[in-house]
Enzyme design. Structure first.
Site, PDB file in Angstrom:
ATOM      1  N   GLU A 278      -2.156   0.289   7.673  1.00  0.00           N
ATOM      2  CA  GLU A 278      -1.264  -0.776   7.224  1.00  0.00           C
ATOM      3  C   GLU A 278      -0.050  -0.220   6.496  1.00  0.00           C
ATOM      4  O   GLU A 278       1.072  -0.703   6.674  1.00  0.00           O
ATOM      5  CB  GLU A 278      -2.023  -1.741   6.312  1.00  0.00           C
ATOM      6  CG  GLU A 278      -1.177  -2.890   5.786  1.00  0.00           C
ATOM      7  CD  GLU A 278      -1.935  -3.809   4.852  1.00  0.00           C
ATOM      8  OE1 GLU A 278      -1.338  -4.797   4.369  1.00  0.00           O
ATOM      9  OE2 GLU A 278      -3.128  -3.532   4.572  1.00  0.00           O
TER      10      GLU A 278
ATOM     11  N   HIS B 218       2.919  -7.092   4.450  1.00  0.00           N
ATOM     12  CA  HIS B 218       1.541  -6.655   4.665  1.00  0.00           C
ATOM     13  C   HIS B 218       1.105  -6.911   6.104  1.00  0.00           C
ATOM     14  O   HIS B 218       1.783  -7.597   6.872  1.00  0.00           O
ATOM     15  CB  HIS B 218       0.591  -7.405   3.715  1.00  0.00           C
ATOM     16  CG  HIS B 218       0.697  -6.964   2.298  1.00  0.00           C
ATOM     17  ND1 HIS B 218      -0.179  -6.087   1.717  1.00  0.00           N
ATOM     18  CD2 HIS B 218       1.624  -7.273   1.343  1.00  0.00           C
ATOM     19  CE1 HIS B 218       0.184  -5.869   0.470  1.00  0.00           C
ATOM     20  NE2 HIS B 218       1.275  -6.583   0.215  1.00  0.00           N
TER      21      HIS B 218
ATOM     22  N   HIS C 212       0.839  -1.210   0.000  1.00  0.00           N
ATOM     23  CA  HIS C 212       0.000   0.000   0.000  1.00  0.00           C
ATOM     24  C   HIS C 212       0.879   1.268   0.000  1.00  0.00           C
ATOM     25  O   HIS C 212       1.992   1.229  -0.463  1.00  0.00           O
ATOM     26  CB  HIS C 212      -0.986  -0.058   1.166  1.00  0.00           C
ATOM     27  CG  HIS C 212      -1.754  -1.347   1.188  1.00  0.00           C
ATOM     28  ND1 HIS C 212      -2.814  -1.595   0.346  1.00  0.00           N
ATOM     29  CD2 HIS C 212      -1.556  -2.492   1.907  1.00  0.00           C
ATOM     30  CE1 HIS C 212      -3.263  -2.826   0.568  1.00  0.00           C
ATOM     31  NE2 HIS C 212      -2.511  -3.396   1.498  1.00  0.00           N
TER      32      HIS C 212
ATOM     33  N   GLU D  39       1.761 -11.683   5.909  1.00  0.00           N
ATOM     34  CA  GLU D  39       0.692 -10.934   6.583  1.00  0.00           C
ATOM     35  C   GLU D  39       1.008 -10.964   8.082  1.00  0.00           C
ATOM     36  O   GLU D  39       0.786 -11.951   8.766  1.00  0.00           O
ATOM     37  CB  GLU D  39      -0.665 -11.573   6.312  1.00  0.00           C
ATOM     38  CG  GLU D  39      -1.138 -11.457   4.870  1.00  0.00           C
ATOM     39  CD  GLU D  39      -1.788 -10.110   4.561  1.00  0.00           C
ATOM     40  OE1 GLU D  39      -1.754  -9.218   5.428  1.00  0.00           O
ATOM     41  OE2 GLU D  39      -2.326  -9.967   3.439  1.00  0.00           O
TER      42      GLU D  39
END
Length: 263
Positions: A23, A78, A9, A144
């Site tokens: 995030e 992430h 992102h 993640e």
């Protein structure tokens, strides 16, 4: 080796949000720490990042950049989100790959090294049809690192010390997968051999008793992370990374998995 680090992102895309966190900020922090560890501690590694600040980058820009640069490995960082109830760590490779592929073998190493140190529930190794895994010309891995909308995971994300552990786990995995050569020790770092980290004092004491029965001195060290008490079993501390690595192999021969914590 040429490593492409991709903090997920950024810019106009905050990614997952929760508990006052974006995030995009957590992923950038962790990725910059990974770069710093690898650059400071290992030889013959060149690192390129999809972003080093809060800017927008499309998925195609990221994979095209990595492909044109000729990266050897693509690592995308992430954080997760669900409904506030899920927590833990998981990682992904492209769904079209077999478990015997080179990408899967790298991922096995990454998963082992990260989950040994990140103090999160292990949700397992998974596959997905994500763009950054599908469109990269080199082996690619996506992690993640906790659920940003879970109170306990988010509390960790706010801690610099925890993000450093997550970065160290990623760096350890990359170094092991690509057999990176460590730079000579400067003598300023202490390398602790950690033979387990538990939330149960009894489990930690049992580990110490087992190791001592094998002739390995160890003791329980109490640490507090995000308000939760953890009991680490320390089985030695060394000023030389090589000596710590050798002792870690002795610990592993007893059947106990461990890791090295640089402080």
């Amino acid at each position: 080796m040429k490593l492409y680090l991709d903090p997920g992102h950024g810019g106009s895309d905050p990614g997952a949000q929760g508990n006052g966190l974006n995030e995009k900020d957590v992923t950038l922090d962790i990725a910059l720490r990974i770069r710093s560890i690898l650059n400071n501690q290992y030889e013959n590694v060149t690192i390129r990042m999809s972003r080093t600040s809060d800017v927008s980058k499309s998925l195609s820009q990221r994979t095209n950049d990595a492909n044109s640069w000729g990266a050897d490995y693509f690592v995308s960082i992430h954080c997760n989100a669900f409904n506030g109830s899920a927590r833990g760590y998981e990682d992904y490779i492209y769904s079209g790959l077999s478990n015997s592929s080179q990408t899967a073998r790298y991922r096995d190493i990454m998963h082992r090294e990260i989950t040994q140190i990140n103090e999160l529930p292990n949700r397992g190794k998974k596959k997905a049809n994500f763009h950054v895994l599908r469109e990269t010309a080199m082996p690619a891995f996506l992690s993640e690192n906790g659920f940003i909308d879970h109170n306990s995971d988010a509390a960790r994300m706010k801690q610099s010390s925890w993000k450093q552990k997550v970065a160290q786990g990623h760096a350890n995995g990359i170094a092991e997968a690509f057999k990176l050569k460590r730079k000579p020790d400067t003598g300023d770092t202490l390398y602790k051999v950690i033979a387990g980290s538990f939330q149960s004092k009894k489990n930690a004491d049992d580990q110490v008793n087992f190791l001592q029965s094998k002739g390995i001195d160890s003791y329980v060290e109490t640490v507090t992370i995000s308000g939760e008490r953890w009991y680490r079993v320390q089985a030695g501390a060394f000023s030389s990374r090589d000596n710590a690595e050798a002792h870690l192999e002795t610990v592993k021969r007893t059947g106990v998995n461990g890791f090295i914590l640089a402080v």
